[in-house]
Design an enzyme around this catalytic site. Structure first.
Site, PDB file in Angstrom:
ATOM      1  N   GLY A   1      17.689  55.924  46.259  1.00  0.00           N
ATOM      2  CA  GLY A   1      17.613  54.506  45.927  1.00  0.00           C
ATOM      3  C   GLY A   1      16.309  54.153  45.253  1.00  0.00           C
ATOM      4  O   GLY A   1      15.521  55.037  44.928  1.00  0.00           O
ATOM      5  N   ASN A   2      16.096  52.868  45.010  1.00  0.00           N
ATOM      6  CA  ASN A   2      14.839  52.413  44.413  1.00  0.00           C
ATOM      7  C   ASN A   2      14.407  51.108  45.070  1.00  0.00           C
ATOM      8  O   ASN A   2      15.123  50.563  45.900  1.00  0.00           O
ATOM      9  CB  ASN A   2      14.981  52.281  42.892  1.00  0.00           C
ATOM     10  CG  ASN A   2      16.009  51.235  42.498  1.00  0.00           C
ATOM     11  OD1 ASN A   2      15.837  50.050  42.719  1.00  0.00           O
ATOM     12  ND2 ASN A   2      17.124  51.699  41.936  1.00  0.00           N
ATOM     13  N   ARG A   3      13.244  50.622  44.704  1.00  0.00           N
ATOM     14  CA  ARG A   3      12.631  49.489  45.409  1.00  0.00           C
ATOM     15  C   ARG A   3      13.012  48.122  44.853  1.00  0.00           C
ATOM     16  O   ARG A   3      12.406  47.126  45.210  1.00  0.00           O
ATOM     17  CB  ARG A   3      11.111  49.621  45.393  1.00  0.00           C
ATOM     18  CG  ARG A   3      10.601  50.805  46.165  1.00  0.00           C
ATOM     19  CD  ARG A   3       9.083  50.767  46.252  1.00  0.00           C
ATOM     20  NE  ARG A   3       8.556  52.035  46.722  1.00  0.00           N
ATOM     21  CZ  ARG A   3       8.542  52.403  47.999  1.00  0.00           C
ATOM     22  NH1 ARG A   3       9.025  51.584  48.922  1.00  0.00           N
ATOM     23  NH2 ARG A   3       8.057  53.579  48.348  1.00  0.00           N
TER      24      ARG A   3
END
Ligand code: CTP
Ligand code: CA
Length: 226
Positions: A33-35
């Site tokens: 995932g990413n932020r």
């Protein structure tokens, strides 16, 4: 524009906004995932609704509450987001890709939870995801359909932004300056919005709703008259 006195200048328009960071499954319980918080996309959806548009919000997991009145299509991965966005934008006047789409996904998704074997971890092979924005820009599905991308850049922000705008073929590219705790996961944004016509608009540091309003101003100016 004072908030609370926004013109209904998007009345009769249909827009699609994507939001959030995609999750790329590794196995049934894990993902890459990413932020991305999803807040900028949700602000775009809320602002378009306030200005009278019909809004489809294609959203990866964010934990945010969707603005009332939006048609919400929840997705998880980039591949799912592509399918939902391509379908939703068919008769849309504008599409805004505010989502942080993962560039890569695991080549294979393990059918069961990956276990420790004692022999150390196995590398995860990655493959590239489809570029949704480039596809949207290449294949417009309505006359005068406006396509908008977002980019978070760190180093040579403007040069990177111009090159990306040309590569993607979109009409507008909102370039955020990130790093030093700016933009990702924060409430405020500072951006420059680049146009395919060579124009640019600086948006000073401020709330994501203000940036959203500027984006819709520029989209509205490009929409064919009705
Ligand atoms: N985007 C997309 N599909 C992808 C990757 C990105 O639609 N597979 C969209 C994003 O939603 C955003 C824009 O493209 O609106 C720019 O994303 P960005 O990550 O900055 O561009 P990339 O082409 O992935 O370039 P980079 O190598 O800098 O990550
Ligand atoms: Ca990327």
């Amino acid at each position: 524009l004072r908030r609370g006195s926004l013109p209904a200048d998007l009345a009769g328009r249909r827009v699609v906004v994507s939001a959030g960071g995609t999750r790329e499954a590794i196995d049934p319980v894990r993902y890459l995932g990413n932020r991305s918080s999803g807040r900028q996309g949700y602000a775009l959806a809320a602002t378009a609704l306030a200005r009278g548009a019909r809004v489809t919000l294609v959203t990866a997991a964010t934990g945010l509450t969707a603005p009332a009145g939006a048609d919400v299509l929840p997705v998880e991965s980039a591949v799912q987001m592509r399918e939902a966005v391509l379908e939703a934008r068919r008769d849309a006047d504008a599409v805004v890709m505010a989502a942080a789409v993962a560039d890569f996904r695991p080549a294979e998704q393990a059918p069961g939870k990956i276990k420790k074997t004692g022999a150390g971890p196995k590398p995860i092979e990655l493959v590239e995801n489809p570029d949704i924005l480039a596809e949207l820009a290449r294949e417009r599905t309505a006359a005068g359909q406006v396509v908008v991308g977002f980019a978070a850049e760190t180093d040579d922000v403007l040069a990177n932004g111009r090159a990306k705008l040309a590569r993607k073929g979109c009409d507008l590219l909102v370039v955020n300056q990130v790093g030093d705790g700016r933009a990702f996961g924060t409430e405020d944004n500072q951006a420059v919005i680049l146009g395919a016509d060579g124009g640019s608009a600086e948006v000073p540091h401020g709330p994501k709703s203000a940036l959203a309003d500027r984006v819709w101003d520029l989209v509205r100016d490009r929409l064919p008259r009705v």
